[in-house]
Design an enzyme around this catalytic site. Structure first.
Site, short mmCIF file in Angstrom:
data_model
loop_
_atom_site.label_atom_id
_atom_site.label_comp_id
_atom_site.label_asym_id
_atom_site.label_seq_id
_atom_site.Cartn_x
_atom_site.Cartn_y
_atom_site.Cartn_z
N VAL A 52 1.96 7.14 0.12
CA VAL A 52 1.10 6.25 0.89
C VAL A 52 -0.29 6.20 0.24
O VAL A 52 -0.86 7.23 -0.12
CB VAL A 52 0.98 6.74 2.35
CG1 VAL A 52 0.00 5.88 3.15
CG2 VAL A 52 2.35 6.76 3.02
N CYS A 53 -0.80 4.98 0.11
CA CYS A 53 -2.12 4.77 -0.48
C CYS A 53 -3.03 4.15 0.58
O CYS A 53 -3.04 2.94 0.76
CB CYS A 53 -2.00 3.86 -1.70
SG CYS A 53 -3.57 3.57 -2.53
N ILE A 54 -3.74 5.02 1.31
CA ILE A 54 -4.75 4.55 2.25
C ILE A 54 -6.02 5.36 2.01
O ILE A 54 -5.97 6.50 1.55
CB ILE A 54 -4.30 4.65 3.73
CG1 ILE A 54 -3.88 6.06 4.10
CG2 ILE A 54 -3.22 3.64 4.04
CD1 ILE A 54 -3.56 6.25 5.58
N HIS A 67 -7.53 9.57 0.34
CA HIS A 67 -8.15 9.71 -0.98
C HIS A 67 -9.23 10.78 -0.92
O HIS A 67 -9.98 10.86 0.06
CB HIS A 67 -8.75 8.38 -1.44
CG HIS A 67 -7.71 7.33 -1.65
ND1 HIS A 67 -8.01 5.99 -1.68
CD2 HIS A 67 -6.37 7.41 -1.84
CE1 HIS A 67 -6.89 5.29 -1.88
NE2 HIS A 67 -5.89 6.14 -1.98
N ASN A 123 0.80 -1.22 0.00
CA ASN A 123 0.00 0.00 0.00
C ASN A 123 0.84 1.27 0.00
O ASN A 123 0.34 2.35 0.30
CB ASN A 123 -0.97 -0.02 1.18
CG ASN A 123 -1.84 -1.27 1.17
OD1 ASN A 123 -1.72 -2.11 2.04
ND2 ASN A 123 -2.66 -1.42 0.14
#
Length: 176
Positions: free
Chosen positions: A94-96, A100, A87
Site C-alpha cells: 500500500v502506498c499512502i 511513508h 495506490n
C-alpha cells in the site's frame, strides 16, 4: 514473546495496547489480529469492502509489518488478496502518505505533515486505507501501480470491471 532486535518494551507495550483496544472495541470495516501470538510485529488484517464503493462485498486480507523502531517509523502494509488500484503496488504494498517515513518528500508530492507521525495508530492506518478504497476517483498524482492509473485515465469502465471481478473473487475465497 519474540521481537525483532533493537526493539524496546515501550513499543511492544504500545502494540499490545492497540491490539487489546481493537479486540475490546472493534471498528467497523476491518479486523486485526496477530499472525503468530508470539510476535507483536506481524499483524493479519481483514478489510471489508466499504459500502457503496467498487470494493463493496469484498474481503481483503493484508499484513501489517511493524519495524523495530515503531512508532518512530511506520509499518508496511501489504495486501495478500490481489488488488487493482493506482495506490497499491502490483505486489500488494500500500502506498499512502501516512505509511511513508517522516520528513520531507524528495519528490515534492507530500507535505511532511501528511507523512507518518508517531501518533498514528493501527486504527488510523486502516481507516486511511478504507478511505483510499472508498474514493470514487483514485489519486493519480504519483501512482504506485502505473498500469492501474493509466486504465483509470483511459478506460474507467474497464478499470471498474476489473476491480469488481477481484471483489467477487475475494468474497468467494473468504468463504473457502
Amino acid at each position: 514473546m519474540s521481537k525483532p532486535s533493537g526493539t524496546s518494551a515501550s513499543n511492544t507495550l504500545l502494540l499490545r495496547r492497540q491490539l487489546q483496544e481493537l479486540t475490546k472495541r472493534p471498528v467497523e470495516g476491518f479486523s486485526a489480529g496477530l499472525v503468530d501470538d508470539n510476535n507483536l510485529y506481524e499483524w493479519d488484517i481483514m478489510i471489508i469492502g466499504p459500502p457503496d464503493t467498487l470494493y463493496e462485498g469484498g474481503f481483503f486480507k493484508a499484513r501489517l509489518s511493524f519495524p523495530p523502531e515503531f512508532p518512530l517509523l511506520p509499518p508496511k502494509m501489504k495486501f495478500i488478496t490481489p488488488m487493482w488500484h493506482p495506490n497499491i503496488y502490483d505486489d500488494g504494498t500500500v502506498c499512502i502518505s501516512i505509511l511513508h517515513a517522516p520528513g520531507e518528500d524528495q519528490y515534492g508530492y507530500e507535505d511532511a505533515g501528511e507523512r507518518w507521525l508517531p501518533v498514528h495508530t493501527v486504527e488510523s492506518i486502516l481507516l486511511s486505507v478504507i478511505s483510499l478504497l472508498s474514493s470514487d476517483t483514485p489519486n493519480l498524482d504519483s501512482p504506485a501501480n502505473v498500469d492501474a492509473a493509466k486504465e483509470v485515465r483511459t478506460d474507467i469502465i474497464g478499470y471498474r470491471k476489473k476491480v469488481r471481478r477481484l471483489v467477487r473473487r475475494s468474497a468467494e475465497e473468504a468463504f473457502d
